[in-house]
Motif scaffolding. Structure first.
Motif, PDB file in Angstrom:
ATOM      1  N   SER A  86       0.816  -1.215   0.000  1.00 15.28           N
ATOM      2  CA  SER A  86       0.000   0.000   0.000  1.00 15.28           C
ATOM      3  C   SER A  86       0.849   1.265   0.000  1.00 15.28           C
ATOM      4  CB  SER A  86      -0.904   0.012   1.228  1.00 15.28           C
ATOM      5  OG  SER A  86      -0.129   0.193   2.404  1.00 15.28           O
ATOM      6  N   LEU A  87       0.199   2.375  -0.320  1.00 20.64           N
ATOM      7  CA  LEU A  87       0.854   3.679  -0.237  1.00 20.64           C
ATOM      8  C   LEU A  87       1.412   3.913   1.166  1.00 20.64           C
ATOM      9  CD1 LEU A  87       1.521   6.523  -1.368  1.00 20.64           C
ATOM     10  CD2 LEU A  87      -0.778   7.226  -0.645  1.00 20.64           C
ATOM     11  N   TYR A  88       0.698   3.448   2.182  1.00 22.93           N
ATOM     12  CA  TYR A  88       1.156   3.637   3.559  1.00 22.93           C
ATOM     13  C   TYR A  88       2.571   3.091   3.750  1.00 22.93           C
ATOM     14  CZ  TYR A  88       1.649   3.129   8.587  1.00 22.93           C
ATOM     15  OH  TYR A  88       2.129   3.194   9.869  1.00 22.93           O
ATOM     16  N   THR A  89       2.886   1.969   3.114  1.00 27.91           N
ATOM     17  CA  THR A  89       4.214   1.369   3.288  1.00 27.91           C
ATOM     18  C   THR A  89       5.317   2.213   2.668  1.00 27.91           C
ATOM     19  OG1 THR A  89       4.170   0.032   1.252  1.00 27.91           O
ATOM     20  CG2 THR A  89       3.152  -0.927   3.221  1.00 27.91           C
ATOM     21  N   GLN A  90       4.942   3.136   1.757  1.00 19.08           N
ATOM     22  CA  GLN A  90       5.931   4.018   1.144  1.00 19.08           C
ATOM     23  C   GLN A  90       6.198   5.249   2.014  1.00 19.08           C
ATOM     24  OE1 GLN A  90       6.611   2.372  -1.886  1.00 19.08           O
ATOM     25  NE2 GLN A  90       4.862   1.105  -1.302  1.00 19.08           N
ATOM     26  N   SER A  99      15.118   5.479  -6.132  1.00 16.32           N
ATOM     27  CA  SER A  99      16.547   5.639  -5.830  1.00 16.32           C
ATOM     28  C   SER A  99      17.221   4.273  -5.815  1.00 16.32           C
ATOM     29  CB  SER A  99      16.731   6.318  -4.464  1.00 16.32           C
ATOM     30  OG  SER A  99      16.324   7.664  -4.516  1.00 16.32           O
ATOM     31  N   VAL A 100      18.267   4.140  -6.621  1.00 19.81           N
ATOM     32  CA  VAL A 100      18.995   2.882  -6.744  1.00 19.81           C
ATOM     33  C   VAL A 100      20.438   3.119  -6.305  1.00 19.81           C
ATOM     34  CG1 VAL A 100      19.808   1.128  -8.361  1.00 19.81           C
ATOM     35  CG2 VAL A 100      17.520   2.078  -8.617  1.00 19.81           C
ATOM     36  N   PRO A 101      20.974   2.302  -5.379  1.00 17.53           N
ATOM     37  CA  PRO A 101      22.320   2.563  -4.856  1.00 17.53           C
ATOM     38  C   PRO A 101      23.419   2.412  -5.898  1.00 17.53           C
ATOM     39  CG  PRO A 101      21.512   0.443  -4.066  1.00 17.53           C
ATOM     40  CD  PRO A 101      20.360   1.109  -4.757  1.00 17.53           C
ATOM     41  N   GLN A 158      14.175  11.235  -0.166  1.00 14.31           N
ATOM     42  CA  GLN A 158      15.450  10.636   0.198  1.00 14.31           C
ATOM     43  C   GLN A 158      15.390  10.013   1.584  1.00 14.31           C
ATOM     44  OE1 GLN A 158      17.752  14.225  -0.737  1.00 14.31           O
ATOM     45  NE2 GLN A 158      18.941  13.053  -2.215  1.00 14.31           N
ATOM     46  N   GLN A 159      14.665  10.650   2.497  1.00 13.52           N
ATOM     47  CA  GLN A 159      14.540  10.120   3.849  1.00 13.52           C
ATOM     48  C   GLN A 159      13.791   8.794   3.886  1.00 13.52           C
ATOM     49  OE1 GLN A 159      12.677  13.470   5.805  1.00 13.52           O
ATOM     50  NE2 GLN A 159      14.609  14.250   6.603  1.00 13.52           N
ATOM     51  N   LYS A 160      12.879   8.571   2.929  1.00 15.79           N
ATOM     52  CA  LYS A 160      12.076   7.344   2.892  1.00 15.79           C
ATOM     53  C   LYS A 160      12.633   6.307   1.922  1.00 15.79           C
ATOM     54  CE  LYS A 160       8.779   8.677   5.761  1.00 15.79           C
ATOM     55  NZ  LYS A 160       9.377   9.943   6.189  1.00 15.79           N
ATOM     56  N   ALA A 161      13.727   6.623   1.226  1.00 19.23           N
ATOM     57  CA  ALA A 161      14.267   5.714   0.211  1.00 19.23           C
ATOM     58  C   ALA A 161      14.849   4.455   0.852  1.00 19.23           C
ATOM     59  CB  ALA A 161      15.347   6.428  -0.607  1.00 19.23           C
ATOM     60  N   GLU A 182      16.448  -2.029   3.337  1.00 20.26           N
ATOM     61  CA  GLU A 182      17.141  -1.202   4.313  1.00 20.26           C
ATOM     62  C   GLU A 182      17.092   0.261   3.866  1.00 20.26           C
ATOM     63  OE1 GLU A 182      18.119  -2.273   7.077  1.00 20.26           O
ATOM     64  OE2 GLU A 182      18.199  -4.440   6.778  1.00 20.26           O
ATOM     65  N   PRO A 183      17.096   1.202   4.815  1.00 17.25           N
ATOM     66  CA  PRO A 183      17.117   2.631   4.442  1.00 17.25           C
ATOM     67  C   PRO A 183      18.359   2.969   3.629  1.00 17.25           C
ATOM     68  CG  PRO A 183      16.592   2.354   6.773  1.00 17.25           C
ATOM     69  CD  PRO A 183      17.038   1.006   6.278  1.00 17.25           C
ATOM     70  N   LEU A 184      18.180   3.752   2.580  1.00 19.19           N
ATOM     71  CA  LEU A 184      19.312   4.139   1.737  1.00 19.19           C
ATOM     72  C   LEU A 184      20.263   5.051   2.505  1.00 19.19           C
ATOM     73  CD1 LEU A 184      20.317   3.765  -1.206  1.00 19.19           C
ATOM     74  CD2 LEU A 184      19.182   5.912  -1.751  1.00 19.19           C
TER      75      LEU A 184
END
Length: 373
Positions: free
Chosen positions: A136-140, A214-216, A257-260, A269-271
Motif C-alpha cells: 500500500s501507499l502507507y508502506t511508502q 533511488s537505486v544505490p 530521500q529520507q524514505k528511500a 534497508e534505508p538508503l
C-alpha cells in the motif's frame, strides 16, 4: 524620530511577526494533516499476523494487465519483449496489500500507469504487465519494519510473474525490464536475484528502466556489483534510473530521500547516506550536465488514453539536471502537468510523464544497438 516613522516601523514589525506566525501555522497544519492521513492509512495490525489476499495465477489471463498471449493483443517477433511493473495505486487502510481483483486498482493502472509509463515502450516492444499484490501507499510513507515486510512480500509475486514471462514470451532474443516507483524497487531486486545471477539471461538484457526510484550506486553504478548505470544512449545491458523532483520543491527531494530504501539480501534497508545513481533521461546517461529544455523530446499527460493510442507530445519544454543523486526538473506551466488530486494521489507517481518522448527514443536506440551487436 517622527511619530510616522515609529508607526511605520511598528507596522513592518507587525507584518513580519504576522508572516512568521502564518508560516508556523501552515507548517504545523501540514504536519498534522500528514499524520492524520498516515494514521488513517495504517492497517493497525502487525504484518506478521495479517492474512494476505489471494495470490495471482500467472498461467491465467486474469493475472495480467497486458500479455500478448491474451486475445486482442499480438506479439510481434520483430519486437523486443518488455516486462513492466507498475507503481503504487492502492492507498491502504484495513489492508497492507492490494487485491489483484480490485476494480479501483485495475482502473488506475489502465488509466494512469499503462498509457503514461508502459506505452513509451510499446512501439518496438511487446509489453507484458502483471498484476501483483502491491504494498500500500502507507508502506511508502514509513520505514516501519512491517511496512518493509509488506513490500518484501509483494516482490514474491513480481518474481513469479517474471519467471512465467521468461518461459512464455514470444519475441526473439533480448528483453527489457521496466519498473515505476514501487515497481522500480521490485525490478531492482529482480535484476539482482534473477537476471544478474544467470550469465545467459544477463547477456540478453537490452536495458533496465528503473523510473522514479533511488537505486544505490554501489550495486548499479558505473562499476556496480550487478549492472552498470547507462553512460550513453547507445549502451546496452545497463540500468537507466532516476528519482525526479521539481526545481522549486527541495522539501520533496528531502522527504523522498529520507524514505528511500534498497535491497540488502532479501531485506529492505534505508538508503540513508548511500549515493544513488541518476541517469538523466533527456541525455541518456549518467551526467551532472544540465539538459536544456530545447533538447527535450516530449512530455505528455496520457492519462485516460486507451492502450495503443499514441499521445500528443510537447517537446522542448522540460529541463533536467542530476544533483546529488536526484533529478531536478523544470516542467511546463501547462495545467496538464499540475499535481492535482487527493492527498494520497499527490504522493504517488505523477499522472503525466515529462520524459515520454525521451524514454521512447532511448528505448528504440538501445534496442537497435542490441540487435546490431
Amino acid at each position: 524620530m517622527s511619530m510616522w516613522t515609529q508607526i511605520l516601523k511598528k507596522r513592518r514589525l507587525s507584518l513580519v511577526i504576522g508572516a512568521l506566525i502564518g508560516a508556523f501555522v501552515t507548517l504545523t497544519w501540514m504536519y498534522l494533516q500528514n499524520d492524520i492521513h498516515r494514521n488513517y492509512l495504517d492497517p493497525k495490525i502487525p504484518f506478521q499476523v495479517y492474512s494476505p489476499p489471494r495470490a495471482p495465477d500467472y498461467a491465467k489471463p486474469a493475472a495480467w494487465y497486458l500479455n500478448p498471449q491474451i486475445a486482442g493483443y499480438y506479439a510481434d517477433p520483430r519486437k523486443v519483449d518488455v516486462f513492466f511493473v507498475h507503481g503504487t495505486t492502492f492507498n491502504g487502510g484495513r489492508d497492507w496489500l492490494g487485491r489483484i481483483d480490485s476494480k479501483g486498482i485495475d482502473e488506475d493502472v489502465h488509466r494512469i500507469h499503462l498509457p503514461n509509463y508502459a506505452a513509451p515502450f510499446s512501439i518496438m516492444g511487446n509489453v507484458y504487465a502483471p498484476k501483483y499484490r502491491q504494498a500500500s501507499l502507507y508502506t511508502q510513507l514509513t520505514l516501519r519494519e512491517d511496512a518493509r515486510e509488506a513490500r518484501q512480500f509483494a516482490y514474491r509475486d513480481v518474481e513469479a510473474a517474471f519467471r512465467v514471462f521468461l518461459t512464455k514470451r514470444k519475441g526473439g532474443r533480448g528483453f527489457v525490464v521496466v519498473g515505476v516507483e514501487q515497481g522500480g524497487l521490485m525490478a531492482e531486486r529482480l535484476l539482482r536475484d534473477v537476471v544478474a545471477s544467470d550469465p545467459e539471461l544477463k547477456s540478453q538484457l537490452v536495458a533496465a528502466y528503473l523510473l522514479e526510484v533511488s537505486v544505490p550506486e554501489r550495486q548499479f553504478g558505473t562499476e556496480g556489483l550487478f549492472f552498470p548505470a547507462c553512460l550513453s544512449r547507445s549502451q546496452v545491458g545497463c540500468a537507466l534510473s532516476y528519482l525526479s523532483v521539481e526545481a522549486n520543491r527541495p522539501d520533496k527531494a528531502l522527504q523522498r530521500q529520507q524514505k528511500a530504501v534498497y535491497w540488502e539480501g532479501d531485506r529492505l534497508e534505508p538508503l540513508n547516506a548511500q549515493k544513488a545513481i541518476c541517469v538523466n533521461p533527456i541525455l541518456g546517461g549518467v551526467s551532472e550536465e544540465a539538459a536544456e529544455a530545447k533538447i527535450s523530446l516530449g512530455a505528455t499527460n496520457a492519462t485516460g488514453l486507451e492502450w495503443g493510442v499514441e499521445p500528443a507530445l510537447i517537446p522542448r519544454k522540460v529541463a533536467a539536471r542530476c544533483v546529488r543523486g536526484v533529478l531536478v526538473v523544470d516542467k511546463p506551466g501547462s495545467p496538464s502537468f499540475n499535481d492535482a488530486g487527493t492527498w494520497e494521489d499527490r504522493r504517488k507517481v505523477n499522472f503525466y510523464n515529462l520524459f515520454y518522448g525521451d524514454l521512447q527514443e532511448d528505448f528504440q536506440v538501445r534496442w537497435t544497438a542490441f540487435r546490431n551487436v
